[in-house]
Write an enzyme that holds these catalytic residues in place. Structure first.
Site, PDB file in Angstrom:
ATOM      1  N   PHE A 123       0.849  -1.197   0.000  1.00  0.00           N
ATOM      2  CA  PHE A 123       0.000   0.000   0.000  1.00  0.00           C
ATOM      3  C   PHE A 123       0.881   1.242   0.000  1.00  0.00           C
ATOM      4  O   PHE A 123       1.845   1.319   0.767  1.00  0.00           O
ATOM      5  CB  PHE A 123      -0.848  -0.038   1.281  1.00  0.00           C
ATOM      6  CG  PHE A 123      -1.802   1.112   1.461  1.00  0.00           C
ATOM      7  CD1 PHE A 123      -2.870   1.296   0.590  1.00  0.00           C
ATOM      8  CD2 PHE A 123      -1.656   1.991   2.524  1.00  0.00           C
ATOM      9  CE1 PHE A 123      -3.768   2.344   0.774  1.00  0.00           C
ATOM     10  CE2 PHE A 123      -2.551   3.040   2.719  1.00  0.00           C
ATOM     11  CZ  PHE A 123      -3.605   3.222   1.835  1.00  0.00           C
ATOM     12  N   TRP A 156       7.861   5.179   3.864  1.00  0.00           N
ATOM     13  CA  TRP A 156       7.403   4.287   4.931  1.00  0.00           C
ATOM     14  C   TRP A 156       6.479   3.194   4.407  1.00  0.00           C
ATOM     15  O   TRP A 156       5.416   2.943   4.965  1.00  0.00           O
ATOM     16  CB  TRP A 156       6.719   5.071   6.063  1.00  0.00           C
ATOM     17  CG  TRP A 156       7.697   5.958   6.749  1.00  0.00           C
ATOM     18  CD1 TRP A 156       7.787   7.311   6.634  1.00  0.00           C
ATOM     19  CD2 TRP A 156       8.760   5.556   7.627  1.00  0.00           C
ATOM     20  NE1 TRP A 156       8.853   7.774   7.379  1.00  0.00           N
ATOM     21  CE2 TRP A 156       9.461   6.711   8.002  1.00  0.00           C
ATOM     22  CE3 TRP A 156       9.199   4.314   8.118  1.00  0.00           C
ATOM     23  CZ2 TRP A 156      10.572   6.684   8.847  1.00  0.00           C
ATOM     24  CZ3 TRP A 156      10.300   4.272   8.961  1.00  0.00           C
ATOM     25  CH2 TRP A 156      10.967   5.458   9.315  1.00  0.00           C
ATOM     26  N   ILE A 157       6.908   2.591   3.312  1.00  0.00           N
ATOM     27  CA  ILE A 157       6.076   1.576   2.663  1.00  0.00           C
ATOM     28  C   ILE A 157       6.529   0.184   3.117  1.00  0.00           C
ATOM     29  O   ILE A 157       7.640  -0.258   2.794  1.00  0.00           O
ATOM     30  CB  ILE A 157       6.166   1.694   1.120  1.00  0.00           C
ATOM     31  CG1 ILE A 157       5.799   3.120   0.691  1.00  0.00           C
ATOM     32  CG2 ILE A 157       5.297   0.652   0.439  1.00  0.00           C
ATOM     33  CD1 ILE A 157       4.450   3.608   1.175  1.00  0.00           C
ATOM     34  N   GLY A 242      -6.747  -1.699   7.392  1.00  0.00           N
ATOM     35  CA  GLY A 242      -5.411  -1.728   7.994  1.00  0.00           C
ATOM     36  C   GLY A 242      -5.475  -1.489   9.502  1.00  0.00           C
ATOM     37  O   GLY A 242      -4.818  -2.187  10.285  1.00  0.00           O
ATOM     38  N   GLN A 279       2.347  -7.264  45.340  1.00  0.00           N
ATOM     39  CA  GLN A 279       1.129  -6.621  44.841  1.00  0.00           C
ATOM     40  C   GLN A 279       1.388  -5.640  43.700  1.00  0.00           C
ATOM     41  O   GLN A 279       0.555  -5.509  42.803  1.00  0.00           O
ATOM     42  CB  GLN A 279       0.404  -5.915  45.995  1.00  0.00           C
ATOM     43  CG  GLN A 279      -0.250  -6.928  46.930  1.00  0.00           C
ATOM     44  CD  GLN A 279      -1.074  -6.281  48.016  1.00  0.00           C
ATOM     45  OE1 GLN A 279      -0.894  -5.105  48.327  1.00  0.00           O
ATOM     46  NE2 GLN A 279      -1.959  -7.055  48.614  1.00  0.00           N
ATOM     47  N   GLU A 363      -0.665   4.075  10.499  1.00  0.00           N
ATOM     48  CA  GLU A 363      -2.121   3.896  10.326  1.00  0.00           C
ATOM     49  C   GLU A 363      -2.934   4.842  11.217  1.00  0.00           C
ATOM     50  O   GLU A 363      -3.960   4.472  11.779  1.00  0.00           O
ATOM     51  CB  GLU A 363      -2.523   2.435  10.551  1.00  0.00           C
ATOM     52  CG  GLU A 363      -1.684   1.511   9.685  1.00  0.00           C
ATOM     53  CD  GLU A 363      -2.483   0.608   8.791  1.00  0.00           C
ATOM     54  OE1 GLU A 363      -3.678   0.843   8.633  1.00  0.00           O
ATOM     55  OE2 GLU A 363      -1.858  -0.328   8.260  1.00  0.00           O
ATOM     56  N   THR A 365      -1.884   8.361  13.757  1.00  0.00           N
ATOM     57  CA  THR A 365      -1.191   8.554  15.030  1.00  0.00           C
ATOM     58  C   THR A 365      -2.200   8.591  16.180  1.00  0.00           C
ATOM     59  O   THR A 365      -3.405   8.750  15.972  1.00  0.00           O
ATOM     60  CB  THR A 365      -0.432   9.899  15.027  1.00  0.00           C
ATOM     61  OG1 THR A 365      -1.404  10.937  14.819  1.00  0.00           O
ATOM     62  CG2 THR A 365       0.636   9.966  13.946  1.00  0.00           C
TER      63      THR A 365
END
Ligand code: CAA
Length: 403
Positions: A123, A156-157, A242, A279, A363, A365
């Site tokens: 994409f 950024w693929i 996505g 705890q 996808e 921020t």
């Protein structure tokens, strides 16, 4: 309302888990440390039927519903984010969008080979100056007879070096369309196409990410998804798929954090007892359980809405936003529980910490999802039904055949 998973869902969960543990985890620390992706894993995913999940049988897929896609993403990301990214990009962003927007001829042309992994899809929306501001595209498409000429660059693929075809969103020039965008399936083999990997990432180091370039790439007109003017809508609906896979995968990181932290908390002793008895450690474990269980409900809901053919942009944004934050929080706590060991890649939790940070960026921020949720609530953002939806599950044609 029925919250039970079907026996088929259970089976898919078990086989995706097994695949992750046997095919992804071995050698992962080294691949991640060296920033090396393994192309062979894609072939194995194809052979295991994972790349055909949620693709109907008539297009060569495994004919499982959309919840199955979420389950596969959860179990693969339990092994490593890089494997889930393959599902997000190939199955979610590429194949599901093709299923939603493609003509019958386009679906028949591409989906059968994508479903088996013979071809890999990716994409291309993001550009160096168009991330959150997704409509600020500089990659152009100009009509030239029966072709469009593409020029520009995408950044950024995921799977940039491995994919055979890319769903690319472009700005139209010299067009009268209402909105100046168009979406194309662009094959890697076209002249003028090239790719280059990105090195030095904070996370998802065992995955392939890069840039792709278009230098007068001639794309046939019949490779356009939708019509001139539909490009931005195609992109936004791709993100509905996505983001679903990212939100489901985030639950897998939380589960992985729990797997590691519960084991460590039971084995590691301090002052003569397991740290799990403390705890403050229990508080962190409980918080992770909360993230996992809430996260599953959120993605099951989105998967169900997809099955019903309902618009789910708002719910999907919520699922992605909440689950990715919960995953990062869980990873932070897992590092805390492991103490100094959490700071070393001798244990996997430092990888979960780095990988879960990325999902709060890609996808959409953290900020984009915050704004989307506020705008829906304030009535500034439309949630009206879409003209093109993913076909409800099962497909009408298959129902008819089954009757
Ligand atoms: N499906 C179909 N159509 C949709 C849609 C959807 N989900 N969402 C919106 N649309 C339509 C709208 O109906 C509208 O059409 P009309 O004009 O006919 O009414 C049109 O698309 C424009 O929609 P908006 O007005 O909502 O668009 P906007 O400009 O307000 O969007 C935004 C703003 C939501 C912030 C959007 O820019 C956005 O989501 N930005 C983030 C981008 C993003 O997530 N990028 C990630 C890149 S991919 C990636 O990271 C993958 C990877 O490889 C790692």
């Amino acid at each position: 309302m029925d919250f039970r998973l079907t026996p088929e869902h259970q089976m898919i969960r078990e086989s995706a888990y097994k695949f992750g543990q046997t095919e992804i985890v071995p050698g992962l620390t080294e691949r991640d440390r060296e920033g090396k992706s393994d192309r062979a894993i894609l072939d194995k995913m194809g052979q295991a039927g994972l790349l055909g999940v949620s693709i109907p049988a008539k297009y060569g897929g495994t004919d499982t519903d959309y919840i199955s896609l979420g389950i596969v993403c959860e179990e693969l990301e339990r092994a490593d984010t890089s494997a889930r990214v393959v599902m997000s990009v190939h199955s979610g962003l590429h194949c599901m969008t093709l299923l939603q927007w493609g003509t019958e001829e386009q679906k028949m042309r591409w989906l059968p080979k994508l479903a088996t992994g013979e071809r890999i899809g990716a994409f291309g929306l993001t550009e160096p100056n168009a991330g959150s501001d997704a409509s600020n595209l500089k990659t152009t498409a100009r009509r030239d007879g029966d072709h469009y000429i593409l020029n520009g660059q995408k950044a950024w693929i995921s799977l940039s070096d491995y994919a055979d075809q890319f769903l690319v969103i472009t700005r139209l020039v010299d067009s009268d369309a209402k909105a100046p965008y168009a979406a194309f399936i662009v094959e890697r083999t076209l002249e003028g196409f090239s790719s280059r990997p990105i090195k030095g990432k904070l996370g998802v180091r065992a995955g392939n990410t890069g840039e792709i370039f278009f230098d007068n790439v001639r794309v046939p007109k019949d490779c356009m998804l939708g019509e001139e003017g539909d490009g931005f809508k195609v992109a936004m609906s791709a993100l509905d798929h996505g983001r679903y896979t990212v939100g489901a995968g985030a639950v897998g990181i939380i589960t992985a954090c729990l797997d590691a932290s519960v084991k460590y908390a039971n084995e590691r002793t301090v002052q003569g007892e397991a740290i799990g008895k403390k705890q403050l450690v229990q508080q962190m474990i409980a918080s992770m359980v909360k993230g996992r269980d809430v996260g599953r409900l959120l993605y099951y809901q989105v998967g169900w809405m997809k099955n019903e053919g309902l618009r789910h942009t708002r719910e999907c944004s919520m699922c992605k936003w909440v689950n990715c934050e919960a995953a990062f929080d869980a990873a932070h706590k897992a590092v805390e529980i492991h103490g100094a060991y959490g700071f070393s890649d001798e244990f996997p939790v430092e990888r979960y910490f780095r990988n879960s940070r990325g999902a709060m960026i890609y996808e959409g921020t953290h900020e984009i999802h915050t704004l989307m949720q506020a705008e829906y609530e304030l009535g500034y953002r439309s949630d009206k039904p879409l003209k093109h939806t993913l076909p409800a599950w099962p497909l009408e044609a298959e129902l008819t055949n089954a009757r």
